[in-house]
Structures are given as C-alpha cells and as structure tokens.
Design an enzyme around this catalytic site. Structure first.
Site, mmCIF file in Angstrom:
data_model
loop_
_atom_site.group_PDB
_atom_site.id
_atom_site.type_symbol
_atom_site.label_atom_id
_atom_site.label_comp_id
_atom_site.label_asym_id
_atom_site.label_seq_id
_atom_site.Cartn_x
_atom_site.Cartn_y
_atom_site.Cartn_z
ATOM 1 N N GLU A 175 -82.718 -37.920 23.052
ATOM 2 C CA GLU A 175 -81.847 -39.002 22.598
ATOM 3 C C GLU A 175 -81.299 -39.795 23.779
ATOM 4 O O GLU A 175 -81.340 -39.348 24.911
ATOM 5 C CB GLU A 175 -80.682 -38.458 21.776
ATOM 6 C CG GLU A 175 -80.048 -37.182 22.282
ATOM 7 C CD GLU A 175 -79.491 -37.231 23.686
ATOM 8 O OE1 GLU A 175 -78.779 -38.207 24.001
ATOM 9 O OE2 GLU A 175 -79.740 -36.299 24.466
ATOM 10 N N GLU A 318 -81.574 -36.640 26.970
ATOM 11 C CA GLU A 318 -82.822 -37.403 26.911
ATOM 12 C C GLU A 318 -83.994 -36.622 26.315
ATOM 13 O O GLU A 318 -85.058 -37.173 26.079
ATOM 14 C CB GLU A 318 -83.260 -37.897 28.310
ATOM 15 C CG GLU A 318 -82.283 -38.783 29.029
ATOM 16 C CD GLU A 318 -82.811 -39.255 30.375
ATOM 17 O OE1 GLU A 318 -83.959 -38.874 30.741
ATOM 18 O OE2 GLU A 318 -82.093 -39.985 31.071
#
Length: 357
Positions: A175, A318
C-alpha cells in the site's frame, strides 16, 4: 455487494489430507524431524492450499493499493499528502523499496490508484480504479460510505482475480497512503479492542509530542464514529481507508481461489484482520512476512493468531516485506521438492527423535 458476498461464500478450508501427507513426507526427509521449523510449516500450508504435496511457484505478484486519507488534515502524519501521489509514480519507475526488492525476487508489481488525491493517469501502468480523491476526515465523521467500503473491497477482489487468471500463484499485499497508519490503528482498536496507547505508533517518524497528539485525535475519532466491532465493513467505512479496503478484497479473493497471499506490515495486516473477521477461513491462506517495527503490529498479529517469519526491524510498508517472504516460500517448497527421504539417501532414521516435542 454481490461480488463480495460471492467471494466470501467461496472460501473453503484448506485440504487437511494434503497437509497431513506433506507433513508425513517432511518427517521422512533426510534431517532431524522438525529441524527446518517454519520452512516445514509453510511447505505444509501451501500443500493444503493447493491440494498437492509438491508445489512450485511460477508467477509472483505484489498488489500495491494507493490511496489518501482525509485524517491527515488533523496533522497526524509526518509527511505531506502529496507524497502519496509522487510515490505512486515512483513505483512504476522501479525506484522504490518494494519495486527494487520485488525485482530481486522475480516478482511483478501491480499498482492501483484506488483513491489518490491527484491525477495518476500520467503514470504509465497504474490501474485507474479511483473511488474518490481520498477518504473523508474521520475526525469529523465517517471516512467513507458503507457502499464505498464495499466497492473498494470488490476492486481488490477484481484486481486479485485478474492476476490469478494470468497465472500468478503467489500474491503479496502492499500500500501507499500518507496517514494510513492512523486508519490501521483505529481498525485495530475498533476490531480488536486494543488500547490506543498500544495501537498507535509514530508512523513515518513523528516526534514524541506529535505522537501524543496523534493518539488523542484518534481516540476522539473513535468516540465520534462508534464503529461496530461486530461489523468489519462498518469499521472500515468509519475509520478505514480505500487502500485497506482494497487489500481486504485481495486477501478474500486469494482465499476464494486457493492462492497463498503474503501479509506485509502494519497496514497490510489491518486489511488481513478485516478479511479474517469477515471470514475466519481466509487466515488459512495467509503467510505473514516480517515483524513491523510499528508498535501495534504484534497486537494485530495476535488478533489473527499469526507470527511473522522474519524480523528485520523494518517499517517501510509498500509491500516491502513480501519479496523477502517470497524467497522463504521458494526455499520451503524446494525442501519438499528436492530433499531426499531417508530411504532414498540410504540413511537410517531409527535413532532420531522428533525435536518439536
């Protein structure tokens, strides 16, 4: 809602017969019984997921959901919101942490704009699935409508199903969204009953003073919105983010289609917790990667009854823990596929004891 309900109903338990057969073979490999620890557990889990003892990963992919969070208006994040937009473009350039690690692991990135506050159409390859330019500020009211929470979950399902149709048989979850540790902390507090002091960390690097302010803001936001702990969709709608909702759909789709899915750090784990509460069987398809340094992470893992396989003092997010876990999964499957049994190696196992006991 139809796709979400269909996906939830499609999730079934892993194949325990295959798990038992895998464990029997692992115990017969030329090594002290149980001596490869978590590698053996992962190998057996994947056997249960696929229904076959020997497995090989052919295509690895990491889905990165990018979305902004309205709660940043309250000054709870160390970085400005525009970083979400900039980093979404950088993923496609291959220069971010997860991009570099994914390349090293032979994995592909799928980056989704599910709610970035800005135009990502100029970034080649970004999937355009924007619901809105970020969520609303949940310090003033719900982050999103219930309908948008479901829509985000269904986007996650659709993206994951697309990868699975393309032959991806190991999926990671990542994300990008400034402010999403606040959303994740509130989900942990609401769904798990975890105290704010435990659930809320410093995110990307707040000072002690700013950290205390963040806790006070999020405590008031929970009191204002009163998310229903028995209704995960309500929790996501009131204090979550589009990225978390999207990843929830990824976890559910992977389970429905019997594909192993790797949990990254704190935000990814929040989505895993939501998926688990929506259908507890989804947990059987999840593989935790690393132990995030975010303080609420272990509390999140306890809620799902999981233990990370790596501890590297990371807190990037991430999806950066997923490529590292992919390497571990490859090694776990190599053991099952290529180690000899005692009979094949002409070694006696009569004197060995089970070191797990």
């Amino acid at each position: 809602m139809e796709l979400l309900q269909k996906t939830l109903a499609q999730i079934t338990p892993i194949d325990e017969t295959a798990v038992a057969a895998a464990r029997a073979r692992l115990d017969d490999l030329v090594k002290p019984i149980g001596s490869l620890g978590r590698l053996e557990a992962i190998s057996a889990q994947i056997a249960g997921i696929t229904g076959q003892v020997k497995n090989e990963i052919k295509k690895k992919g990491i889905i990165v959901m990018s979305a902004d969070n309205g709660i940043v208006e309250e000054g709870v994040a160390a970085a400005p919101q525009v970083v979400t937009l900039i980093m979404t473009g950088n993923f496609m350039k291959g220069v971010t942490g997860v991009a570099v690690l994914a390349k090293e692991a032979g994995a592909d990135l799928t980056v989704v704009d599910i709610g970035v506050n800005g135009d990502t159409s100029a970034f080649p390859g970004v999937l355009q699935k924007k619901i809105a330019n970020g969520t609303a500020n949940f310090a003033k009211g719900p982050a999103m409508s219930r309908e948008d929470a479901v829509k985000a979950m269904e986007i996650g399902i659709e993206v994951a199903e697309s990868l699975i149709e393309q032959g991806y048989d190991l999926i990671g979850t990542g994300e990008m969204g400034i402010g999403n540790t606040s959303s994740s902390s509130c989900i942990l507090a609401a769904l798990g009953g975890v105290e704010i002091d435990i659930a809320v960390g410093k995110g990307a690097g707040l000072t002690d003073e700013a950290h205390n302010y963040k806790k006070s803001v999020l405590k008031k936001a929970l009191e204002l919105n009163q998310p229903d702990k028995d209704d995960p969709i309500d929790v996501v709608a009131k204090v979550g983010g589009f990225d978390i909702a999207g990843l929830t759909g990824v976890f559910l789709a992977a389970a429905a289609h019997k594909v192993p899915v790797v949990v990254d750090g704190f935000i990814s784990a929040a989505a895993a917790l939501v998926a688990y509460r929506m259908n507890p069987l989804s947990r059987q398809y999840m593989i935790p990667s690393h132990s995030s340094a975010e303080p609420g992470f272990l509390a999140m893992m306890a809620q799902i009854d999981m233990e990370p396989i790596l501890n590297l003092d990371m807190r990037l997010g991430e999806g950066s823990g997923c490529p590292l876990a992919f390497h571990v999964v490859d090694c776990a499957l190599a053991i099952m596929n290529h180690m000899a049994t005692f009979a094949e190696a002409t070694v006696s196992n009569e004197t060995l004891v089970d070191i797990r006991e």
